[in-house]
Design an enzyme around this catalytic site. Structure first.
Site, PDB file in Angstrom:
ATOM      1  N   SER A  34      61.265  25.060  14.399  1.00 31.24           N
ATOM      2  CA  SER A  34      62.239  24.838  15.483  1.00 31.24           C
ATOM      3  C   SER A  34      62.510  23.364  15.713  1.00 31.24           C
ATOM      4  O   SER A  34      61.595  22.601  16.023  1.00 31.24           O
ATOM      5  CB  SER A  34      61.698  25.398  16.804  1.00 31.24           C
ATOM      6  N   HIS A  65      67.601  27.479  14.572  1.00 24.08           N
ATOM      7  CA  HIS A  65      67.179  27.793  13.208  1.00 24.08           C
ATOM      8  C   HIS A  65      68.455  28.050  12.424  1.00 24.08           C
ATOM      9  O   HIS A  65      69.173  28.996  12.717  1.00 24.08           O
ATOM     10  CB  HIS A  65      66.318  29.049  13.174  1.00 24.08           C
ATOM     11  N   HIS A  87      60.823  35.157  11.814  1.00 20.45           N
ATOM     12  CA  HIS A  87      59.686  35.408  12.700  1.00 20.45           C
ATOM     13  C   HIS A  87      59.476  36.909  12.827  1.00 20.45           C
ATOM     14  O   HIS A  87      60.431  37.683  12.837  1.00 20.45           O
ATOM     15  CB  HIS A  87      59.965  34.841  14.092  1.00 20.45           C
ATOM     16  N   TYR A  89      58.616  38.355  15.509  1.00 20.84           N
ATOM     17  CA  TYR A  89      59.154  38.825  16.799  1.00 20.84           C
ATOM     18  C   TYR A  89      60.635  39.180  16.718  1.00 20.84           C
ATOM     19  O   TYR A  89      61.158  39.846  17.599  1.00 20.84           O
ATOM     20  CB  TYR A  89      58.899  37.807  17.923  1.00 20.84           C
ATOM     21  N   GLU A  90      61.317  38.731  15.662  1.00 25.44           N
ATOM     22  CA  GLU A  90      62.721  39.120  15.485  1.00 25.44           C
ATOM     23  C   GLU A  90      62.833  40.555  14.994  1.00 25.44           C
ATOM     24  O   GLU A  90      63.933  41.097  14.919  1.00 25.44           O
ATOM     25  CB  GLU A  90      63.402  38.189  14.478  1.00 25.44           C
ATOM     26  N   ALA A 117      56.829  24.469  15.758  1.00 23.62           N
ATOM     27  CA  ALA A 117      56.721  24.022  17.145  1.00 23.62           C
ATOM     28  C   ALA A 117      55.615  24.859  17.763  1.00 23.62           C
ATOM     29  O   ALA A 117      55.541  26.061  17.514  1.00 23.62           O
ATOM     30  CB  ALA A 117      58.037  24.273  17.867  1.00 23.62           C
ATOM     31  N   MET A 214      54.220  31.115  17.120  1.00 27.39           N
ATOM     32  CA  MET A 214      54.626  32.474  16.730  1.00 27.39           C
ATOM     33  C   MET A 214      55.035  32.546  15.261  1.00 27.39           C
ATOM     34  O   MET A 214      55.829  33.404  14.882  1.00 27.39           O
ATOM     35  CB  MET A 214      55.803  32.920  17.608  1.00 27.39           C
ATOM     36  N   SER A 215      54.478  31.662  14.437  1.00 26.74           N
ATOM     37  CA  SER A 215      54.938  31.620  13.039  1.00 26.74           C
ATOM     38  C   SER A 215      53.816  31.160  12.129  1.00 26.74           C
ATOM     39  O   SER A 215      52.638  31.243  12.483  1.00 26.74           O
ATOM     40  CB  SER A 215      56.135  30.667  12.922  1.00 26.74           C
ATOM     41  N   ASN A 238      55.045  21.395  24.003  1.00 27.09           N
ATOM     42  CA  ASN A 238      54.751  21.604  25.430  1.00 27.09           C
ATOM     43  C   ASN A 238      53.259  21.840  25.581  1.00 27.09           C
ATOM     44  O   ASN A 238      52.587  22.247  24.631  1.00 27.09           O
ATOM     45  CB  ASN A 238      55.524  22.829  25.941  1.00 27.09           C
ATOM     46  N   HIS A 250      62.575  27.775  26.124  1.00 31.15           N
ATOM     47  CA  HIS A 250      62.942  27.444  24.749  1.00 31.15           C
ATOM     48  C   HIS A 250      63.706  26.121  24.711  1.00 31.15           C
ATOM     49  O   HIS A 250      63.540  25.332  23.777  1.00 31.15           O
ATOM     50  CB  HIS A 250      63.780  28.582  24.148  1.00 31.15           C
TER      51      HIS A 250
HETATM   52  N1  HPA Z   1      53.586  29.230  22.889  1.00 30.60           N
HETATM   53  C1  HPA Z   1      53.990  29.872  21.782  1.00 30.60           C
HETATM   54  N2  HPA Z   1      54.875  29.384  20.924  1.00 30.60           N
HETATM   55  C2  HPA Z   1      55.384  28.167  21.194  1.00 30.60           C
HETATM   56  C3  HPA Z   1      55.005  27.431  22.326  1.00 30.60           C
HETATM   57  C4  HPA Z   1      54.059  27.994  23.226  1.00 30.60           C
HETATM   58  O1  HPA Z   1      53.670  27.410  24.256  1.00 30.60           O
HETATM   59  N3  HPA Z   1      55.690  26.261  22.281  1.00 30.60           N
HETATM   60  C5  HPA Z   1      56.446  26.291  21.159  1.00 30.60           C
HETATM   61  N4  HPA Z   1      56.257  27.440  20.484  1.00 30.60           N
END
Ligand code: HPA
Length: 280
Positions: A34, A65, A87, A89-90, A117, A214-215, A238, A250
């Site tokens: 990302s 993406h 991903h 989750y998609e 990310a 998540m990847s 973050n 996001h």
């Molecule tokens: N959690 C999960 N996936 C993420 C995060 C997070 O805090 N930040 C960026 N991708």
């Protein structure tokens, strides 16, 4: 899918990628997470093909993406990049999500630089910092190797040194040379698409995770099953949920990756240059 039909589909994908490479034989696959896709825009002698135009690839769905393959040279080293990824989750199955890595490995690429990310679980990590992945925890509840063992893949891959120690050492050297602060740590993958609850983040810390995303884990598993060398870098976009009391979004993730893209790009370029030089 049966082993035979899977192999035939994979060959079709590999042929399409070979055509996209024209006469270039890429050495390194860069999976750009990302907000990090801009690095492939710096490729020289580049050509690009959308995921949607590659047989066997599904269409990418997340904002930020771009969903294309870019072939070209970076620091003089022939590379192939995924600008965007699939991903779970998609809704993609783990083997569909990792088809690009399988196909690019079958193309003769033996090194994977995977990026993402991630949220900082380690309380000392700040937004906008970088983490070299030392190891991972798979909490996706899925594994892309489930099913028949594919040609050229180990049935029970060893994951002791999934993230290549030499590449890690080299990356730390490059970071030090360039004055880029680089933390090291364990990446934990959860399915998403929800961000974690504060209780889950506390759990992840107890389990030994330093970053959460998540990847990445499915791609690394496939790469290791195929004997590729893997380097992983997380951009901590973050502090993980509950650490600051602020809600996660996001947009915040994308803004942080834009802010850190320069040092990320310099680090990866330096690593690619070293991998490409005969002494590395
Ligand atoms: N959690 C999960 N996936 C993420 C995060 C997070 O805090 N930040 C960026 N991708």
């Amino acid at each position: 899918m049966t082993t035979a039909s899977y192999a035939a589909a994979l060959m079709e994908t590999v042929d399409a990628l070979r055509a996209a490479c024209a006469t270039m034989q890429p050495r390194i696959l860069l999976v750009l997470g990302s907000g990090l896709g801009g690095l492939a825009d710096a490729f020289e002698d580049a050509s690009a093909v959308d995921f949607a135009d590659i047989p066997g690839f599904a269409r990418a769905a997340v904002v930020g993406h771009r969903g294309r393959i870019v072939v070209g040279t970076l620091e003089g080293v022939p590379c192939i990049a995924m600008q965007g990824r699939y991903h779970l989750y998609e809704g993609h199955e783990a083997d569909a999500a990792t088809l690009p890595v399988r196909a690019i490995s079958a193309l003769g690429v033996d090194t994977l630089i995977v990026t993402n990310a991630a949220g900082g679980v380690n309380r000392s990590f700040r937004a906008g910092s970088l983490m070299l992945i030392e190891d991972h925890i798979n909490m996706l509840g899925r594994n892309p190797l489930v099913g028949p063992a594919r040609d050229g893949e180990t049935r029970f891959p060893d994951m002791t040194r999934a993230y290549d120690p030499e590449l890690r050492a080299l990356t730390l050297e490059v970071a030090a040379e360039q004055g880029i602060a680089l933390n090291t740590g364990v990446y934990c993958a959860l399915l998403g698409p929800t961000y974690e609850t504060p209780a889950e983040v506390r759990m992840l810390g107890i389990l030994g995770a330093d970053a959460v995303g998540m990847s990445t884990v499915p791609e690394v598993i496939v790469a290791r099953a195929r004997g590729m060398r893997v380097l992983g870098i997380s951009l901590i976009t973050n502090e993980a949920a509950g650490h600051t009391g602020e809600a996660l979004s996001h947009d915040e993730v994308m803004a942080a990756s834009a802010g850190a893209a320069e040092s990320f790009g310099r680090l990866v370029r330096g690593v690619v240059r070293r991998i490409g030089s005969p002494v590395a």
